[in-house]
Design a protein around this motif. Structure first.
Motif, mmCIF file in Angstrom:
data_model
loop_
_atom_site.group_PDB
_atom_site.id
_atom_site.type_symbol
_atom_site.label_atom_id
_atom_site.label_comp_id
_atom_site.label_asym_id
_atom_site.label_seq_id
_atom_site.Cartn_x
_atom_site.Cartn_y
_atom_site.Cartn_z
ATOM 1 N N HIS A 242 22.828 -23.203 -7.672
ATOM 2 C CA HIS A 242 23.407 -23.374 -9.011
ATOM 3 C C HIS A 242 23.828 -24.820 -9.249
ATOM 4 C CE1 HIS A 242 23.325 -19.159 -10.122
ATOM 5 N NE2 HIS A 242 23.753 -18.860 -8.912
ATOM 6 N N ARG A 245 20.969 -26.923 -10.208
ATOM 7 C CA ARG A 245 20.472 -26.625 -11.551
ATOM 8 C C ARG A 245 21.324 -27.287 -12.626
ATOM 9 N NH1 ARG A 245 20.857 -21.364 -11.465
ATOM 10 N NH2 ARG A 245 22.374 -21.025 -13.135
ATOM 11 N N TRP A 246 22.613 -27.470 -12.340
ATOM 12 C CA TRP A 246 23.520 -28.045 -13.331
ATOM 13 C C TRP A 246 23.515 -29.573 -13.217
ATOM 14 C CZ3 TRP A 246 27.764 -24.134 -11.511
ATOM 15 C CH2 TRP A 246 27.442 -22.849 -12.003
ATOM 16 N N ASP A 291 24.923 -20.453 -18.200
ATOM 17 C CA ASP A 291 24.900 -21.895 -17.941
ATOM 18 C C ASP A 291 25.505 -22.714 -19.071
ATOM 19 O OD1 ASP A 291 23.748 -21.337 -15.551
ATOM 20 O OD2 ASP A 291 21.771 -22.171 -16.008
ATOM 21 N N ASP A 292 25.227 -22.334 -20.314
ATOM 22 C CA ASP A 292 25.736 -23.115 -21.441
ATOM 23 C C ASP A 292 27.267 -23.138 -21.447
ATOM 24 O OD1 ASP A 292 23.194 -23.703 -22.286
ATOM 25 O OD2 ASP A 292 23.095 -22.046 -23.727
ATOM 26 N N LEU A 295 28.675 -25.021 -18.230
ATOM 27 C CA LEU A 295 28.537 -26.473 -18.350
ATOM 28 C C LEU A 295 29.489 -27.045 -19.394
ATOM 29 C CD1 LEU A 295 24.671 -26.855 -17.975
ATOM 30 C CD2 LEU A 295 26.429 -27.722 -16.420
#
Length: 348
Positions: A242, A245-246, A291-292, A295
Motif C-alpha cells: 500500500h 502505491r501511495w 485510496d482517495d 491520501l
C-alpha cells in the motif's frame, strides 16, 4: 613480526585444512557460541553470489625439528569451519535463496565451480608472538567506528529473529531509500534494520517508549524460536504494498523514520487488527483502503506538520511529532491519528 597478505581459493584453503597445514587454535576463539544453520548458510550464500566476506587472519609458525610450516587461524574460525563443512557436504543451506535446501553435492556444476574457485583473502602473521597478535586486534579495534546498538545486536545474536530481520531488510532496503525514509549512509549503518525490528517488536508486544534494552531482550527472547515469522512477513509485505502505491506521500515529512514507524503500524492494524494495539485504537478489519480518502487524510496530516498554525483537530498530533517523538504517549497519539486516517471517512 612480518605481515603478508595472501589469497587462497576455497579449494586450496579446505585442502590445507584437511591436511592440517591450516589449523584452528582454540586460544584465539573469540566466542564459544556455535553458529546456527542460518548464519552458516548466509555465509555460503554470500560466497555463491560472489559477494566479499571479511579477511581472515592466520599465524604462521614453523617447527624447527620437523621443518613443517603450520598456519593457525587467528580470526575467522567460525567462517572456516562453515566453509569446510559445506565443502565436505556436511550440511544443507537454509533460507529463501535459490540455493536453499542444497548441499554442496546438490549444486549445479557452475555453482560448484564458483564456490571452490572463490578467493579468500588472509593476512598472515609470520613469527608473531601471542602478545603481538593481541596487539594487532587491539590496534585494529581502536581505529574502527564503534558499533551502534543495532549493529551490536546483529553481531551478537545469530538466532531466528536476527535472520528474519536480515531477510526483510534486504527485501526493502532499496524501497526505504527510494521513498525517502533513509539515506544511503543510514542504510549502511543498519538504521533500516533497527526500524523494522522495532516495528516487529511493537506488533507483538505493543507500543512502548523506544528502548535499546527492550530490543536487546526481544532479540534474546526470539533467538531460539520465532513462531510469528510468517505472520510478520505477511504483514510487512502487505503494508509496503500500500505504501508503494501511495506515491503522493513518498519523500514527504510522513516518511521521517519516527512518523513511518507509527504510520506503518496503523496500516497493518487496519488490515488485520493486532490485539496488543486494540487498547490504543479499537479497529475492525478493512478489506482494502479507499485510496482517495486515505491520501486526502494523509495530505492533511502532512500539511499540518508543515504549518505554523495547524488545524485544531491535528494540534495534538503535531505536538506529538515535535518533541519526545519516541515516547509511548506520543507514539500512541500519532498511531491513533494515522489509524483514523486509514478509515473511509475524512479527518476532522
Amino acid at each position: 613480526m612480518q605481515v603478508t597478505t595472501t589469497g587462497f581459493t576455497i579449494a586450496e584453503y579446505c585442502d590445507q585444512m584437511e591436511k592440517g597445514s591450516i589449523t584452528i587454535n582454540r586460544d584465539y576463539q573469540r566466542s564459544d557460541a556455535v553458529w546456527p544453520p542460518a548464519a552458516r548458510s548466509y555465509l555460503i550464500d554470500t560466497i555463491l553470489h560472489g559477494f566479499p566476506i571479511p579477511k581472515f587472519c592466520l599465524s604462521q609458525k614453523t617447527d624447527l625439528r620437523s621443518r613443517k610450516t603450520v598456519k593457525e587461524i587467528v580470526d575467522g574460525q567460525q567462517r572456516s569451519k562453515a566453509i569446510l563443512d559445506f565443502y565436505e557436504n556436511k550440511f544443507r543451506l537454509t533460507g529463501k535463496s535459490e540455493f536453499s535446501g542444497r548441499s554442496y553435492d546438490q549444486l549445479d556444476q557452475g555453482d560448484k565451480q564458483r564456490f571452490i574457485s572463490y578467493s579468500i583473502s588472509a593476512d598472515v602473521f609470520v613469527g608473531a608472538t601471542d602478545n603481538e597478535i593481541r596487539q594487532v586486534f587491539r590496534r585494529m579495534n581502536s581505529y574502527t567506528v564503534p558499533l551502534n546498538p543495532q549493529e551490536k545486536r546483529h553481531a551478537t545474536h545469530q538466532g531466528e529473529l536476527k535472520w528474519f530481520i536480515v531477510e526483510v531488510t534486504e527485501r526493502y532496503e532499496n524501497t526505504l531509500k527510494s521513498i525517502g525514509v533513509f539515506t544511503e549512509k543510514q542504510l549502511s549503518r543498519m538504521q533500516d534494520s533497527g526500524l523494522l525490528s522495532e516495528i516487529v517488536m511493537t506488533m507483538l508486544t505493543g507500543i512502548k517508549t523506544a528502548s535499546q534494552s527492550l530490543l536487546n531482550k526481544f532479540y534474546t527472547d526470539k533467538d531460539a524460536e520465532f513462531p510469528e515469522e510468517q505472520d510478520m512477513s505477511t504483514r510487512i509485505d502487505q503494508a509496503f504494498t500500500h505504501i508503494l502505491r501511495w506515491e503522493q506521500i513518498h519523500n514527504t515529512t510522513l516518511m521521517k523514520p519516527f512518523q513511518f514507524f507509527t504510520f506503518f503500524l496503523a496500516i497493518s492494524h487496519a488490515l488485520k487488527p493486532l490485539s496488543v494495539l486494540n487498547s490504543v485504537y479499537q479497529a475492525s478489519a478493512l478489506r482494502t483502503f479507499n485510496d482517495d480518502i486515505v491520501l486526502a487524510n494523509l495530505g492533511a496530516i502532512s500539511e499540518a506538520l508543515d504549518a505554523e498554525d495547524p488545524p485544531e483537530f491535528l494540534i495534538n498530533f503535531v505536538s506529538a511529532s515535535r518533541a519526545g517523538t519516541n515516547t509511548k504517549i506520543n507514539r500512541e497519539m500519532r498511531f491513533k491519528t494515522y489509524s483514523t486516517a486509514m478509515r473511509p471517512q475524512m479527518l476532522q
